[in-house]
Design an enzyme around this catalytic site. Structure first.
Site, short mmCIF file in Angstrom:
data_model
loop_
_atom_site.label_atom_id
_atom_site.label_comp_id
_atom_site.label_asym_id
_atom_site.label_seq_id
_atom_site.Cartn_x
_atom_site.Cartn_y
_atom_site.Cartn_z
N LYS A 1 0.85 -1.20 0.00
CA LYS A 1 0.00 0.00 0.00
C LYS A 1 0.88 1.25 0.00
O LYS A 1 1.87 1.32 0.74
CB LYS A 1 -0.92 -0.02 1.23
N SER B 1 -10.02 2.00 2.36
CA SER B 1 -9.13 2.72 1.48
C SER B 1 -8.14 1.84 0.71
O SER B 1 -7.60 2.27 -0.30
CB SER B 1 -8.33 3.75 2.29
N SER C 1 -10.11 -0.43 6.45
CA SER C 1 -9.51 -0.34 5.11
C SER C 1 -8.81 -1.59 4.61
O SER C 1 -8.42 -1.64 3.44
CB SER C 1 -8.52 0.82 5.07
N1 GLN Z 1 -13.41 4.04 5.60
C1 GLN Z 1 -12.80 4.51 6.80
C2 GLN Z 1 -12.45 5.97 6.65
O1 GLN Z 1 -12.74 6.50 5.64
C3 GLN Z 1 -11.62 3.68 7.15
C4 GLN Z 1 -10.35 4.12 6.55
C5 GLN Z 1 -9.18 3.30 6.91
O2 GLN Z 1 -9.30 2.25 7.57
N2 GLN Z 1 -8.02 3.80 6.59
O3 GLN Z 1 -11.90 6.57 7.51
#
Ligand code: GLN
Length: 494
Positions: free
Chosen positions: A81, A156, A180
């Site tokens: 990532k 994400s 994410s």
């Molecule tokens: N969807 C969540 C957010 O937008 C989680 C993001 C993540 O785990 N980095 O914050």
């Protein structure tokens, strides 16, 4: 000849270590696959052909010289990532503000991958600074779901998950601040684990929300995920929240789970994470998974965690608050995008213009929400309240774990939606995280294991298994037992 990209990591490692195939061949096969499909999927922001092949060659040379493999996964390539810093390729966190930036050091996790002989194929796409649930907030274009390229792969870490589903990589690394890793795993029918907070070093991971961020392993099977988890886990004095404790026996648990039953294991269904309003295909898939767990001998009970209802509200205050502080470092002075640097503007004007040009809408929204929530006069009302909810969530978990060894829920209440569908409705996007957020707020661990395709729309669904802090091996035992009972699933059409 076998298509090497179709094999899982454990099988590839076995063949590479037995010198049946070379790591260079395996790595090249994945680079070729990336070349063939990533124009459509956009799972990678950067592909590191040369360094991946030279890392693979080093593994082959060492094995050729009779050395033991550097790790159980030596020679098996991986997608990283783009929020983990690397010295030999750019790190952008999918933001314009970091376009082209190359870090002066490697993240601890990256150092571990290199020492384990794992070639890094490249950096995977994501929502900018890990904010989002669809990978549409990337400054470099969305990632598409290999199951249906008109749909989101989750976020994400959509790039890390889509790369697995499209057979561009057998392994990948994600980060999970609120879901994410798990939600993209569910959206792509792959496996993703959010480890216990503090067990994977955060050193060199660009911080979003420091009290929640945690890197974790992603793969196409529970065992492959466990193998990668053991490579990246461990205490790191460079991370002040790292826990100095032995790595849990996760691979052994995955192997035991795959061949054993679940007699004596208490599985709790969290009432508040299961609602009639969910996609009926998600409900059907979850019910079938619970029936499998029961058939495996697990004792299934219902538990109640009333405060989980407030998890979305609490998370979306805590997370942006920490973001507003962490992202202050992107001031365009020492690195990153700089605009209006023409001698006619003050440093403050340059900073403001650079941040305005470099950050996307969702990042700006969170910085504003967080700054507001932390401001004098509102602190107690917003941030203080959110911290209280966080404490209640931990208490609810503690009670639930008196009745059950692991808790289960769907990973996501919905299946992957169409690109663009929720972009103008941030609240709808936030609500899709409702099942994953409690684990992060409590610092616990959880896995998403594919539970088949929704009978409503034919799209992937994930089963979430949660466990208390430092009991990550339970995820693998139960996850592997379920995976074995569930059997083979179709793969993405792409
Ligand atoms: N969807 C969540 C957010 O937008 C989680 C993001 C993540 O785990 N980095 O914050």
């Amino acid at each position: 000849m076998t298509d090497l990209t179709r094999l899982g990591a454990a099988e590839l490692a076995e063949k590479i270590h037995a010198r049946e195939v070379s790591s260079v061949e395996v790595t090249q096969a994945h680079l070729d696959r990336i070349g063939a499909v990533d124009g459509t999927v956009n799972a990678f922001l950067h592909v590191a052909h040369e360094s991946a092949l030279s890392a693979a060659q080093a593994v082959d040379d060492a094995l050729g010289a009779g050395d033991a493999p550097a790790s159980a996964l030596a020679g098996v390539p991986l997608g990283l990532k783009d929020i983990l810093v690397t010295t030999d390729m750019p790190t952008t966190a999918a933001s314009k503000i970091l376009e082209g930036w190359v870090a002066p050091y490697d993240a601890t996790l990256v150092t571990k991958l290199r020492a384990a002989g794992i070639p890094i194929l490249g950096k995977t796409n994501m929502d900018e600074f890990a904010m989002g649930s669809s990978t549409e907030n990337s400054a470099y274009g969305p990632t598409r779901n290999p199951w249906d390229t008109d749909r989101i792969p989750g976020g994400s870490g959509g790039g890390s998950a889509a790369a697995l589903a499209a057979f561009e990589a057998p392994l990948s690394i994600g980060t999970d601040t609120g879901g994410s890793i798990r939600q993209p795993a569910a959206c792509t029918s792959t496996v993703g684990v959010k480890p216990t907070y503090g067990t994977i070093s955060r050193y060199g991971i660009i911080a979003a929300a420091s009290s929640l961020d945690q890197a974790g392993p992603c793969a196409r099977s529970v065992l492959d995920t466990a193998l990668l988890h053991e490579v990246i886990a461990g205490y790191d004095p460079r991370d002040s929240t790292s826990i100095d404790t032995p790595v849990r026996p996760m691979v052994a648990a995955a192997r035991a789970g795959a061949t054993g039953d679940l007699k004596g294991v208490r599985v709790g269904i969290v009432k508040e994470l299961y609602s009639d309003s969910y996609n009926s295909g998600v409900r059907g898939s979850f019910d079938a998974a619970v029936a499998q767990l029961t058939a495996l001998g697990a004792e299934v009970v219902e538990v109640s965690c009333p405060s989980f209802e407030h998890a979305v509200a609490a998370y979306y205050l805590v997370m942006p608050s920490e973001v507003s502080s962490n992202l202050a470092r992107f001031d365009s002075m020492r690195y990153g995008l700089r605009v209006k640097d023409d001698g006619n503007h003050s440093a403050q004007q340059v900073m403001m213009a650079s941040r305005a040009a470099g950050f996307g809408d969702e990042v700006k929204r969170r910085i504003m929400i967080g700054t507001y929530a932390l401001s004098a006069g509102y602190y107690d009302e917003y941030y203080g309240q959110a911290l209280k909810v966080r404490a209640l969530i931990a208490q609810d978990f503690a009670k639930a774990y008196e009745q059950a060894d692991v808790l289960v829920s769907p990973t996501s209440p919905v299946t992957p939606w169409k690109l663009g569908e929720k972009l103008d409705d941030p609240l709808a996007m936030y609500l899709s995280d409702m099942c994953t957020l409690p684990t992060n707020l409590a610092g616990h661990c959880a896995i998403s294991v594919p539970s088949g395709l929704s009978a409503e729309d034919g799209l992937p669904v994930g089963l979430q298994i949660m466990a208390p802090a430092l009991a990550d091996e339970r995820l693998y035992r139960v996850g592997a037992a379920y995976e074995a009972a569930r059997g083979e699933l179709p793969t993405a059409a792409l």
